[in-house]
Design an enzyme around this catalytic site. Structure first.
Site, PDB file in Angstrom:
ATOM      1  CE  LYS A 109      -4.378   1.534   2.663  1.00 50.45           C
ATOM      2  NZ  LYS A 109      -4.579   1.467   3.998  1.00 50.45           N
ATOM      3  CB  SER A 143      -8.130   2.956   2.299  1.00 47.07           C
ATOM      4  OG  SER A 143      -7.606   2.594   3.661  1.00 47.07           O
ATOM      5  CB  SER A 156      -8.744   0.964   5.180  1.00 48.59           C
ATOM      6  OG  SER A 156      -9.310   1.724   4.951  1.00 48.59           O
TER       7      SER A 156
HETATM    8  N1  GLN Z   1     -13.230   3.891   5.407  1.00 51.22           N
HETATM    9  C1  GLN Z   1     -12.206   3.958   6.981  1.00 51.22           C
HETATM   10  C2  GLN Z   1     -12.285   5.678   6.861  1.00 51.22           C
HETATM   11  O1  GLN Z   1     -12.603   6.502   5.853  1.00 51.22           O
HETATM   12  C3  GLN Z   1     -11.589   3.431   7.644  1.00 51.22           C
HETATM   13  C4  GLN Z   1      -9.855   3.655   6.501  1.00 51.22           C
HETATM   14  C5  GLN Z   1      -9.237   3.008   6.852  1.00 51.22           C
HETATM   15  O2  GLN Z   1      -8.612   1.827   8.115  1.00 51.22           O
HETATM   16  N2  GLN Z   1      -7.750   3.398   6.864  1.00 51.22           N
HETATM   17  O3  GLN Z   1     -11.747   5.830   8.190  1.00 51.22           O
END
Ligand code: GLN
Length: 478
Positions: free
Chosen positions: A79, A154, A178
């Site tokens: 990532k 994400s 994410s």
């Molecule tokens: N989708 C969640 C957010 O927008 C989680 C993001 C993540 O785990 N990095 O905060």
């Protein structure tokens, strides 16, 4: 060689049986990515030069010793919020743009010792803020099972890469879901480790009390292998711990939290989760209904604590110390105007929204009403889990309330986007390990043929990753 069917285990077997060399393997993966990733958008950059150097080393080691570490030569996606020395790291933000990392994240250092190979950097929502990978400043990523749909986020680039066979496995980060949500949307396995299990050194911080790096893989065995390689205490991350790992190994009781099986749960998802539960029952696992009464506050608590930490972590991006300074700034501009201009142009809408929200909840006068109240409720949510874990070993729940949604479907409505994390956030708030598994275990060439993937998660006690792997393997094998 059909690279799509390769797991970490199969790469190792293939290299040791001389079915292919490390060089040939890497070449096949780069070919595949360069030919087909324009339809998916899983990668932001490819690290061909360094990958071929390591492949050569792997082949030389095998030639000399006749054996290899199980991770040697394994092609991974990383990532793009995890730094690799000498490589561009953008966190999918314009503000980092041309930033070239000057050190290795601890997880990268560990994988380099075993000669794993980094194919390149995977796309993500800017600074890991999002649930669809549509917030990347560079491109969107498509779900390989249905290209009109999002891969989740994400860590959507990594999950799509693994599902489509562009990488054997990937590293993602999970602050509120994410790793698990994109794994679930793409039909692969994803682990969010116990908070403190994996060093965060070299992970571009989003919300430091929630962030954890973890594996995205095709099988549970691969997730366990990768987790084992990256975990451990690290002097560079004061919140990392050696961890008292324990496991139960038999006669598991799984808890089903009432609060996770609610009206808003999509019918198709509910049906598949029901099938998973039936499968576990048929495997002689005890199932017990439980209650986590403070679950309904989790999303609100997260959207106070997370932005508060975001606003402080992202204060360092000013276009002076890191990354790109916006064009056309005159020498005579004042320092504060320089900050404003760089930050306004460098950050996307979602990141800006969270910085503003976080600054607000931390401001004097509102701190007690929001931030410190949220911390108290976070303690209650943690307490709920502790209570339930006196009666059951593991909790089973959906990962997301819906199957993968359409590209563009939720971008205009942040709240509906935030709701996709409703089931994943509590494990982050409580620091617990959670393993996302596909209802239909991953198979080569399955993209586009099995309908939309649906996942479930197993949430465990702190340091009980082995319980999750044991149950995950049981499900996968049956
Ligand atoms: N989708 C969640 C957010 O927008 C989680 C993001 C993540 O785990 N990095 O905060």
């Amino acid at each position: 060689m059909n690279i799509e069917e390769l797991t970490i285990k199969k790469v190792h077997e293939g290299l040791c049986a001389k079915k292919f060399s490390s060089h040939e393997l890497i070449e096949a993966f780069f070919d595949e990515v360069e030919t087909h990733d324009k339809d998916i958008g899983a990668f932001l950059s490819l690290h061909k030069e360094s990958a071929y150097i390591v492949a050569k080393e792997v082949d030389a080691i095998f030639h000399e010793r006749g054996t290899l570490h199980p991770l040697s030569g394994v092609p991974l996606g990383i990532k793009d919020n995890i730094v690799i020395e000498g490589e561009i790291t953008t966190a999918a933000s314009k503000i980092l743009g041309s930033y070239r990392a000057v050190y290795d994240a601890t997880v990268i250092k560990k994988l380099k010792e075993h000669k794993a190979i980094f194919l390149g950097k995977n796309n993500l929502d800017e600074f890991a803020m999002g649930s669809s990978t549509e917030n990347s400043a560079y491109k969107i990523t498509r779900n390989p099972h249905d290209k009109e749909r999002v891969p989740g986020g994400s860590s959507g680039g990594g999950a799509a890469a693994v599902a489509r066979g562009f990488a054997v496995a990937a590293l993602g980060s999970d602050t509120g879901g994410s790793i698990r949500q994109p794994a679930s949307f793409c039909g692969v396995v994803g682990l969010k480790p116990t908070y403190g299990a994996v060093s965060r050194s070299g992970l571009i911080a989003m919300a430091s009390s929630l962030d954890q790096i973890g594996p995205i893989t095709k099988t549970v065995d691969d997730a366990a292998l990768l987790f084992d390689a990256i975990k451990g205490v690290d002097p560079l991350d004061a919140t990392s711990t050696e961890g008292k790992y324990t496991s139960k190994s038999e006669s598991f009781t799984i808890g089903l939290p009432r609060e996770y099986f609610i009206d808003g749960l999509d019918k198709e998802v509910a049906k598949k989760i029901e099938e998973v539960i039936e499968k576990f029952k048929s495997l002689k696992i005890n199932i017990k209904p439980v209650s986590l009464p403070h679950t309904r506050y989790a999303l609100s608590v997260y959207y106070i604590i997370m932005p508060a930490e975001v606003s402080s972590n992202l204060a360092r991006y000013d276009g002076i110390r890191y990354g790109t300074r916006v064009d056309g700034i005159k020498e005579s501009i004042s320092l504060s105007d320089l900050y404003v201009k760089n930050r306004s142009e460098g950050f996307g809408d979602e990141v800006t929204r969270r910085i503003i929200l976080g600054t607000y909840v931390l401001s004097s006068g509102y701190y007690d009403a929001y931030y410190s109240k949220a911390q108290k409720v976070r303690a209650l949510i943690t307490q709920d889990f502790q209570n339930v874990f006196r009666e059951v070993d593991v909790i089973l729940a959906p990962v997301a309330p819906t199957p993968p949604f359409k590209i563009g479907e939720k971008t205009k409505d942040p709240l509906s986007m935030y709701l996709s994390d409703i089931f994943t956030i509590p494990a982050n708030l409580a620091g617990l390990p959670a393993l996302a598994l596909p209802h239909t275990p991953w198979k080569p060439n399955s993209c586009g043929k099995i309908g939309l993937p649906v996942g479930f998660q197993l949430i465990g006690k702190r340091w009980h990753e082995e319980d999750l792997f044991a149950l995950g393997r049981l499900y996968e094998e049956n």
